[in-house]
Enzyme design. Structure first.
Site, PDB file in Angstrom:
ATOM      1  N   GLN A  72       0.805  -1.220   0.000  1.00 12.69           N
ATOM      2  CA  GLN A  72       0.000   0.000   0.000  1.00 12.69           C
ATOM      3  C   GLN A  72       0.844   1.279   0.000  1.00 12.69           C
ATOM      4  O   GLN A  72       0.306   2.369  -0.173  1.00 12.69           O
ATOM      5  CB  GLN A  72      -0.948   0.009   1.212  1.00 12.69           C
ATOM      6  CG  GLN A  72      -1.935  -1.137   1.238  1.00 12.69           C
ATOM      7  CD  GLN A  72      -2.771  -1.216  -0.032  1.00 12.69           C
ATOM      8  OE1 GLN A  72      -3.310  -0.222  -0.488  1.00 12.69           O
ATOM      9  NE2 GLN A  72      -2.847  -2.396  -0.608  1.00 12.69           N
ATOM     10  N   ASN A  73       2.153   1.156   0.201  1.00 18.87           N
ATOM     11  CA  ASN A  73       2.993   2.346   0.153  1.00 18.87           C
ATOM     12  C   ASN A  73       3.093   2.798  -1.299  1.00 18.87           C
ATOM     13  O   ASN A  73       3.313   1.991  -2.203  1.00 18.87           O
ATOM     14  CB  ASN A  73       4.382   2.086   0.732  1.00 18.87           C
ATOM     15  CG  ASN A  73       5.129   3.380   0.966  1.00 18.87           C
ATOM     16  OD1 ASN A  73       5.401   4.133   0.029  1.00 18.87           O
ATOM     17  ND2 ASN A  73       5.448   3.664   2.217  1.00 18.87           N
ATOM     18  N   ARG A  74       2.960   4.090  -1.519  1.00 20.36           N
ATOM     19  CA  ARG A  74       2.880   4.633  -2.885  1.00 20.36           C
ATOM     20  C   ARG A  74       4.221   5.119  -3.431  1.00 20.36           C
ATOM     21  O   ARG A  74       4.277   5.705  -4.508  1.00 20.36           O
ATOM     22  CB  ARG A  74       1.845   5.761  -2.886  1.00 20.36           C
ATOM     23  CG  ARG A  74       0.478   5.250  -2.436  1.00 20.36           C
ATOM     24  CD  ARG A  74      -0.516   6.344  -2.188  1.00 20.36           C
ATOM     25  NE  ARG A  74      -0.182   7.060  -0.956  1.00 20.36           N
ATOM     26  CZ  ARG A  74      -0.879   8.089  -0.473  1.00 20.36           C
ATOM     27  NH1 ARG A  74      -1.943   8.515  -1.114  1.00 20.36           N
ATOM     28  NH2 ARG A  74      -0.511   8.685   0.639  1.00 20.36           N
ATOM     29  N   PHE A  75       5.309   4.852  -2.708  1.00 24.30           N
ATOM     30  CA  PHE A  75       6.611   5.375  -3.113  1.00 24.30           C
ATOM     31  C   PHE A  75       6.974   5.017  -4.556  1.00 24.30           C
ATOM     32  O   PHE A  75       7.339   5.898  -5.344  1.00 24.30           O
ATOM     33  CB  PHE A  75       7.713   4.879  -2.169  1.00 24.30           C
ATOM     34  CG  PHE A  75       9.078   5.398  -2.524  1.00 24.30           C
ATOM     35  CD1 PHE A  75       9.476   6.659  -2.111  1.00 24.30           C
ATOM     36  CD2 PHE A  75       9.969   4.639  -3.261  1.00 24.30           C
ATOM     37  CE1 PHE A  75      10.739   7.156  -2.431  1.00 24.30           C
ATOM     38  CE2 PHE A  75      11.231   5.120  -3.589  1.00 24.30           C
ATOM     39  CZ  PHE A  75      11.613   6.378  -3.178  1.00 24.30           C
TER      40      PHE A  75
ATOM     41  N   THR B  79       4.631   9.115   1.337  1.00 25.09           N
ATOM     42  CA  THR B  79       3.983   8.146   0.440  1.00 25.09           C
ATOM     43  C   THR B  79       3.310   7.019   1.220  1.00 25.09           C
ATOM     44  O   THR B  79       2.703   6.134   0.630  1.00 25.09           O
ATOM     45  CB  THR B  79       5.006   7.532  -0.535  1.00 25.09           C
ATOM     46  OG1 THR B  79       6.031   6.866   0.213  1.00 25.09           O
ATOM     47  CG2 THR B  79       5.619   8.588  -1.443  1.00 25.09           C
TER      48      THR B  79
END
Length: 170
Positions: free
Chosen positions: A49-52, A148
């Site tokens: 789920q991290n958008r980095f 993010t």
């Protein structure tokens, strides 16, 4: 619970993987400390789920990398270094707010080897930790970017990408 007592699930954790950089790196993006998922995956921003990685792909106009090798290649192609402020700390799971007893990473080798022009913090906690523990060591300014992390509900994906594009000099 009294404020001076430590939660029982607070553990000393040591950062388990090296920074990503080379002599051509111009930008350094710092997180606070790897999440449980990142530590399990032995690489940065490993929580699905991290958008980095989506943000970096958008900012660099790249195809979204999937494998660790593809992620490293994208970073190197665009002269981006990635690391975290903390070398070890007491932490509960992945909770930045639980971080205690910080040992900061030593940035001297990275900053002497790479041609870092700008340092960015991926979120407020990374910025706060850098200013508190690393700034005196590095004497280098840092710019705070919106996190993010999936916990940063203030920014939808499109807004996050636009903010990073606007502020990062590639």
């Amino acid at each position: 619970m009294e404020s001076n007592k430590k939660p029982e699930n607070l553990l000393r954790v040591i950062h388990p993987f090296p920074p990503i950089y080379d002599k051509n790196s111009k930008i350094l993006i710092l997180g606070s400390f790897p999440s449980v998922k990142s530590r399990e995956n032995q690489f940065y921003y490993g929580h699905p789920q991290n958008r980095f990685w989506k943000v970096i792909a958008a900012v660099t106009k790249s195809v979204l990398p999937v494998t660790v090798e593809e992620k490293k290649q994208m970073l190197q192609k665009h002269h981006i270094a990635v690391w975290d402020v903390i070398q070890s700390c007491l932490i509960v799971g992945s909770s930045d707010s639980s971080i205690r007893d910080v040992v900061v990473n030593d940035f001297s080798e990275l900053l002497q080897t790479a041609d870092i022009k700008t340092i960015y913090a991926n979120g407020g906690k990374a910025y706060e930790l850098y200013m508190k523990y690393a700034y005196l060591q590095t004497k280098r300014e840092i710019e705070k970017l919106p996190s993010t992390s999936p916990a940063n509900a203030r920014y939808q994906m499109e807004q996050l990408c636009e903010e990073w594009k606007r502020r990062i000099n590639l």
